[in-house]
Motif scaffolding. Structure first.
Motif, short mmCIF file in Angstrom:
data_model
loop_
_atom_site.label_atom_id
_atom_site.label_comp_id
_atom_site.label_asym_id
_atom_site.label_seq_id
_atom_site.Cartn_x
_atom_site.Cartn_y
_atom_site.Cartn_z
N HIS A 1 0.81 -1.22 0.00
CA HIS A 1 0.00 0.00 0.00
C HIS A 1 0.85 1.28 0.00
CE1 HIS A 1 -2.84 -3.08 1.29
NE2 HIS A 1 -3.81 -2.28 0.90
N SER A 2 2.13 1.15 -0.28
CA SER A 2 3.03 2.30 -0.39
C SER A 2 3.01 3.19 0.86
CB SER A 2 2.68 3.13 -1.64
OG SER A 2 2.78 2.35 -2.81
N ASP A 3 2.88 2.56 2.02
CA ASP A 3 2.81 3.35 3.25
C ASP A 3 3.76 2.86 4.34
OD1 ASP A 3 1.55 0.98 3.95
OD2 ASP A 3 -0.40 1.89 4.38
N VAL A 4 4.68 1.95 3.98
CA VAL A 4 5.59 1.42 4.99
C VAL A 4 6.88 0.95 4.31
CG1 VAL A 4 4.58 -0.91 4.87
CG2 VAL A 4 5.80 -0.19 6.93
N ILE A 5 8.00 1.15 5.00
CA ILE A 5 9.29 0.66 4.53
C ILE A 5 9.68 -0.55 5.38
CG2 ILE A 5 11.76 1.21 4.28
CD1 ILE A 5 10.13 2.81 2.38
N GLY A 6 10.20 -1.58 4.74
CA GLY A 6 10.61 -2.75 5.50
C GLY A 6 11.36 -3.75 4.65
N GLY A 7 11.99 -4.70 5.32
CA GLY A 7 12.70 -5.77 4.65
C GLY A 7 12.59 -7.05 5.44
N ALA A 8 12.93 -8.16 4.81
CA ALA A 8 12.78 -9.45 5.48
C ALA A 8 13.78 -10.46 4.94
CB ALA A 8 11.36 -9.99 5.28
N LEU A 9 14.12 -11.40 5.80
CA LEU A 9 14.88 -12.59 5.43
C LEU A 9 14.12 -13.81 5.93
CD1 LEU A 9 18.48 -11.50 6.53
CD2 LEU A 9 17.59 -11.52 4.19
N VAL A 10 14.11 -14.85 5.13
CA VAL A 10 13.60 -16.15 5.58
C VAL A 10 14.71 -17.16 5.36
CG1 VAL A 10 11.84 -17.92 5.34
CG2 VAL A 10 11.23 -15.51 5.01
N ILE A 11 15.05 -17.89 6.44
CA ILE A 11 16.24 -18.74 6.46
C ILE A 11 15.86 -20.10 7.03
CG2 ILE A 11 18.58 -18.98 7.41
CD1 ILE A 11 18.55 -15.90 7.81
N ASN A 12 16.40 -21.16 6.44
CA ASN A 12 16.17 -22.51 6.97
C ASN A 12 17.29 -22.97 7.88
OD1 ASN A 12 13.64 -23.25 6.09
ND2 ASN A 12 14.35 -24.05 4.12
N ASP A 13 18.53 -22.60 7.57
CA ASP A 13 19.68 -23.07 8.33
C ASP A 13 19.72 -22.44 9.72
OD1 ASP A 13 22.49 -24.47 8.09
OD2 ASP A 13 22.84 -22.51 8.99
N ASP A 14 19.75 -23.26 10.75
CA ASP A 14 19.70 -22.76 12.12
C ASP A 14 20.93 -21.93 12.47
OD1 ASP A 14 17.28 -24.07 12.49
OD2 ASP A 14 18.20 -25.83 13.42
N GLU A 15 22.10 -22.37 12.06
CA GLU A 15 23.33 -21.66 12.40
C GLU A 15 23.39 -20.29 11.73
OE1 GLU A 15 28.21 -22.29 12.23
OE2 GLU A 15 26.84 -23.93 11.70
N LEU A 16 23.02 -20.24 10.45
CA LEU A 16 23.00 -18.95 9.76
C LEU A 16 21.95 -18.04 10.37
CD1 LEU A 16 23.90 -17.05 7.54
CD2 LEU A 16 22.34 -18.24 5.96
N PHE A 17 20.80 -18.59 10.71
CA PHE A 17 19.77 -17.78 11.36
C PHE A 17 20.29 -17.15 12.65
CE2 PHE A 17 16.59 -17.92 14.84
CZ PHE A 17 15.80 -16.84 14.44
N GLU A 18 20.97 -17.92 13.48
CA GLU A 18 21.48 -17.37 14.74
C GLU A 18 22.51 -16.26 14.49
OE1 GLU A 18 20.36 -17.79 17.67
OE2 GLU A 18 18.95 -19.41 17.20
N SER A 19 23.32 -16.42 13.45
CA SER A 19 24.31 -15.38 13.13
C SER A 19 23.63 -14.09 12.68
CB SER A 19 25.25 -15.88 12.02
OG SER A 19 26.00 -16.99 12.45
N VAL A 20 22.61 -14.23 11.84
CA VAL A 20 21.89 -13.05 11.36
C VAL A 20 21.09 -12.41 12.48
CG1 VAL A 20 20.15 -12.21 9.73
CG2 VAL A 20 21.79 -13.95 9.00
N LYS A 21 20.46 -13.24 13.30
CA LYS A 21 19.66 -12.71 14.40
C LYS A 21 20.53 -11.95 15.40
CE LYS A 21 16.15 -13.96 17.81
NZ LYS A 21 15.25 -12.86 17.35
N PHE A 22 21.75 -12.46 15.65
CA PHE A 22 22.66 -11.74 16.53
C PHE A 22 22.96 -10.35 15.99
CE2 PHE A 22 27.05 -10.37 17.26
CZ PHE A 22 27.00 -10.14 18.63
N LEU A 23 23.24 -10.25 14.68
CA LEU A 23 23.52 -8.95 14.09
C LEU A 23 22.29 -8.06 14.08
CD1 LEU A 23 25.83 -9.87 11.08
CD2 LEU A 23 26.45 -8.58 13.12
N GLN A 24 21.12 -8.64 13.89
CA GLN A 24 19.89 -7.86 13.96
C GLN A 24 19.76 -7.19 15.32
OE1 GLN A 24 16.18 -9.88 14.63
NE2 GLN A 24 15.14 -8.76 12.97
N PHE A 25 20.12 -7.93 16.37
CA PHE A 25 20.07 -7.39 17.72
C PHE A 25 21.23 -6.44 18.00
CE2 PHE A 25 21.80 -7.92 22.06
CZ PHE A 25 20.81 -7.24 22.77
N ALA A 26 22.44 -6.84 17.61
CA ALA A 26 23.64 -6.08 17.98
C ALA A 26 23.76 -4.78 17.20
CB ALA A 26 24.89 -6.94 17.75
#
Length: 384
Positions: A207-232
């Motif tokens: 609806h051209s009213d919000v900015i955002g991005g997303a990742l969808v990941i299956n690998d648990d180890e890669l997910f934890e690495s990305v999630k850490f950076l998302q937090f840090a």
């Protein structure tokens, strides 16, 4: 969510349980920065500080994973924030990326200018040429194979399954930008990809009213690495942005149906017009990726590009002569937009292998009445 539920149902219900306190059908927006603890370290449902987690963002991340058929979803402040976080989770100086020669200019700018300054190398290649991709991969050094299909802006179609086999054979993480197709039309993880990236600003928000991005990941180890950076590093989506994106996703399937039917009709209308040289739309049998798109997508999407015989001036005049197709960057909203890539979305890649010809125009076909859209186009086309 039950595993046998269809996409339309998942888009409305995944991560969207009613509020247990009031019974509100729509979960609330949790506009809070922090959370009271039940004693030191006694976190309620794991929430401590909203950079690390927020119930509204959790609901979106749950929904994103369900839409793509993946294990883990992560929501970010923008599509580029999602891409940057993923790149930093995988790469170190000296590593190498192979990406298509027709990707979003901002993605190339991020990889070339930002990560390139830290010693990350990249090679752009024609992704539809599997032999060329194989030659571009450097064994032991290529860590990411970055695929964008359909591509931006020339709507090239890449064989996700075949490229995933190539990438995995070289030990690379296979990333697919699924923004143009959306999970309503294409599921890269099911075709062998490791990560799906989205600018949720586009079709998911819708609806051209919000900015955002997303990742969808299956690998648990890669997910934890990305999630850490998302937090840090903190590139998270705000609660209201997450809520607006969820609201948009609920109608994704029905919107994509209209986007596809409108775009197909418009592509067929444009094809053969004397002012138009080429129409880039995978729904046309003349498109070189038509058969592959039929095989790996359930629809051809709402994006069309076209080139003009009259060169840059014809393209520019066309862009500035319409009313329903508004001249603006971005795409995927309910309203139709027209974009001049050479000086707008892809200005940053002038002088590179990704340079977009100055006679090319990109259309984001909305969900308005198609007869009105064609009338708008007719009035703007030269010699019409």
């Amino acid at each position: 969510m039950a595993q046998n539920q269809n996409f339309d149902t998942v888009a409305i219900h995944a991560g969207q349980e009613f509020d247990p306190t009031t019974g509100a059908v729509i979960p609330p927006v949790y506009m809070t920065s922090t959370y009271v603890q039940d004693g030191i370290g006694g976190l309620r449902s794991g929430y401590e500080y909203s950079r690390g987690g927020n119930p509204t963002r959790t609901s979106l991340e749950t929904l994103l994973a369900a839409l793509e058929g993946g294990k883990h979803g992560l929501s970010f402040a923008s599509g580029l924030a999602a891409e940057d976080t993923l790149l930093r989770a995988i790469l170190k100086p000296g590593d190498h990326i192979v990406l298509g020669n027709d990707v979003y200019g901002g993605t190339h700018r991020l990889i070339e200018k930002v990560h390139g300054a830290w010693g990350v190398r990249n090679t752009t290649v024609e992704m539809s040429d599997l032999s060329a991709v194989e030659q571009a991969i450097i064994p032991g050094e290529t860590k990411i194979l970055w695929i964008e299909t359909p591509s931006n802006p020339l709507m090239k179609i890449s064989d996700i399954a075949a490229l995933a086999r190539l990438g995995h054979g070289a030990g690379a993480v296979v990333v697919v930008d699924n923004t143009f197709a959306s999970p309503a039309l294409q599921h890269p993880l099911a075709l062998g990809a490791d990560v799906v990236v989205h600018s949720t600003t586009k079709y998911l928000g819708g609806h051209s009213d919000v900015i955002g991005g997303a990742l969808v990941i299956n690998d648990d180890e890669l997910f934890e690495s990305v999630k850490f950076l998302q937090f840090a590093a903190g590139p998270v989506s705000a609660p209201l942005d997450a809520w607006l994106t969820v609201r948009g996703i609920k109608t994704l399937s029905v919107r994509m149906e209209r986007h596809c039917t409108n775009a197909q009709a418009i592509a067929e209308f444009l094809q053969g017009h004397p002012a138009v040289d080429t129409v880039y739309y995978p729904g046309l049998p003349s498109h070189p990726g038509h058969e592959l798109a039929k095989a790996q997508m359930s629809g051809f999407g709402g994006m069309i590009s076209l080139s003009f015989r009259g060169g840059a001036q014809a393209a520019r005049t066309f862009c500035e002569s319409m009313h329903l197709f508004q001249l603006a960057e971005s795409l995927g909203g309910v309203e139709s937009l027209v974009n001049y890539p050479a000086e707008m979305t892809h200005a940053s890649v002038r002088g590179t292998d990704l340079e977009v010809a100055d006679n090319v125009v990109r259309l984001s076909v909305g969900i308005e009445d198609v007869a009105d859209l064609i009338a708008d186009l007719t009035g703007a086309l030269p010699n019409s």
